[in-house]
Design a protein around this motif. Structure first.
Motif: not given
Lengths: 221, 220
Positions: A76-78, A97-102, A120, A122-126
């Protein structure tokens, strides 16, 4: 009495070159440090890692990255591991990468045998490739594939010999999810007790999901 | 973000006024971390941390840290009476089910529609979005705490964001060292100007049109 207790060396027998390895922990909290060291010591290459962050360059899961043992990272992040960022830039490390809750929910799905989850859109970092949005329940959604692994490494406070696990405070985080989502799960614990000594009401991960147990600080890798 | 400590505290102090007794609140990294210091303990506000704690308390005394109680940034914390620990799906289940009354988050840019950019620092590597998008989309109220301008002196409140977005149309309120601005259907509404800044200064250093509230307050 049957026991899943093994040495650190025996525990990582199933971690081979190219293994898809999932790990618990959030930062360094609840990270199975001894198992990571045992995997590092074994010298395996080209691992695929699946975990919530990349640890730190010299602490936690980040050590495997710093030593060049990792080919692919799903996370989810580095932000806490500049070494991972450097290797990503140089093309040595493939990072998804993936949003944390997903991310957490994808692992949960993997752990309970559900092939994917509906989230949902729309919830996406990329931009998510191949994840076409569709209308569902009045919302715009997309499907995310479940995450599972060949080997999972987790940290818990206590295990019994059957592999039932109890966690400690915020060191729980991803650990109970990872414990269920791997074909082979190895638990690193502070203490192991005979089956029957843990209150069944307090057990978080049923031992049926756990294959091997190592005691932190006990047994050499 | 280039603000002096007293200015950061000023923003946090103002932000704390958005909190009411009994709320569940998530505090992000940066200025938001300071907000807890301005909320009375007896209000029983439950601070949520995405690493699996509801009921985060103050920083422990030196030597009294528990290695398994930290916030999402890894800093040691304590827990308050009524706190709970849980796994990461539950941490985000609380967020997705809109159980959090407010999320205080830092930002690099916010635009006139409440779009938020806070995950890619210009010129630096991509770090990944972490939990930012989910907090921004699902918290009942999203309050941005940030410096009014960036280190180059450019407005961070803009007609359009130039940095990659974390979430669209999610910000409800912006609090800076110079102003308090509501994001409304009709655009940005300036409600407070902080001493020693002037209305003119705020307008000059805001990169989007501002409506001025009929009840505009000059905060001493």
């Amino acid at each position: 009495m049957l026991s899943k207790l093994v040495t650190h060396e025996q525990a990582v027998e199933h971690v081979l070159d190219g293994t898809r390895l999932m790990y618990g922990g959030f930062g360094t909290i609840g990270s199975p440090a001894n198992l990571i060291d045992a995997i590092l010591h074994k010298g395996v290459q080209s691992l695929t890692l699946i975990g919530i962050d990349a640890g730190y360059p010299k602490v936690g899961i980040g050590k495997l990255i710093s030593h060049g043992r990792v080919r692919q990272l799903i996370t989810t992040h580095i932000g806490s591991n500049p070494e991972a960022g450097q290797q990503m830039m140089e093309g040595k490390l493939e990072v998804t990468f993936c949003p944390q809750g997903i991310f957490a929910e994808k692992i949960r799905a993997g752990g309970v045998g559900i092939p994917g989850i509906v989230v949902d859109a729309h919830v996406s970092g990329e931009r998510m490739e191949g994840a076409e949005p569709f209308a569902f329940d009045g919302r715009t959604c997309r499907i995310e594939a479940a995450l599972s692994a060949e080997v999972g490494i987790v940290y818990a406070k206590q295990a019994d010999t059957y592999g039932n696990l109890i966690y400690d405070k915020a060191a729980r985080n991803l650990n109970p999810l990872v414990a269920m989502a791997a074909d082979i799960t190895i638990a690193e614990v502070e203490e192991i007790v005979p089956a029957g000594e843990l209150d069944p009401d307090k057990i978080v991960t049923p031992g049926i999901f756990v294959d091997y147990i190592v005691v932190r600080g006990g047994g050499n890798s | 973000m280039g603000l002096e400590m007293d200015q950061r505290n000023m923003v946090a102090w103002r932000a704390a006024k958005e909190v009411a007794p009994g709320m569940a609140v998530n505090l992000g990294i940066g200025i938001p971390e300071l907000v807890a210091d301005f909320i009375p303990h007896e209000w029983q506000v439950m601070f949520h941390s995405v690493n699996g704690i509801l009921g985060v308390g103050p920083t422990p005394l030196k030597g009294e840290e528990d290695q398994h109680i930290s916030n999402a940034g890894g800093a040691p914390v304590t827990v308050v009476p009524g706190a709970s620990y849980f796994d990461s799906t539950i941490a985000y289940g609380m967020i997705r089910r809109k159980k959090l009354d407010a999320a205080f988050i830092g930002a690099l840019q916010v635009n006139r529609r409440g779009d938020l950019a806070n995950w890619i620092v210009p010129g630096s590597r991509v770090h990944g979005i972490g939990g930012g998008a989910e907090l921004a989309y699902y918290a009942k109220k999203v309050i941005v705490l940030m410096s009014h301008v960036n280190q180059a002196g450019e407005p961070k409140i803009r007609r359009e964001c130039t940095l990659p977005l974390t979430a669209k149309g999610c910000v409800d309120l912006i609090i800076t060292e110079r102003a308090v601005i509501e994001v409304t259907q009709r655009g940005l509404l300036l409600t407070e100007v902080m001493y020693p800044y002037t209305l003119e200064n705020v307008i000059t250093h805001t990169g989007a049109p501002l409506m001025i509230s009929e009840n505009l307050q000059m905060v001493e």
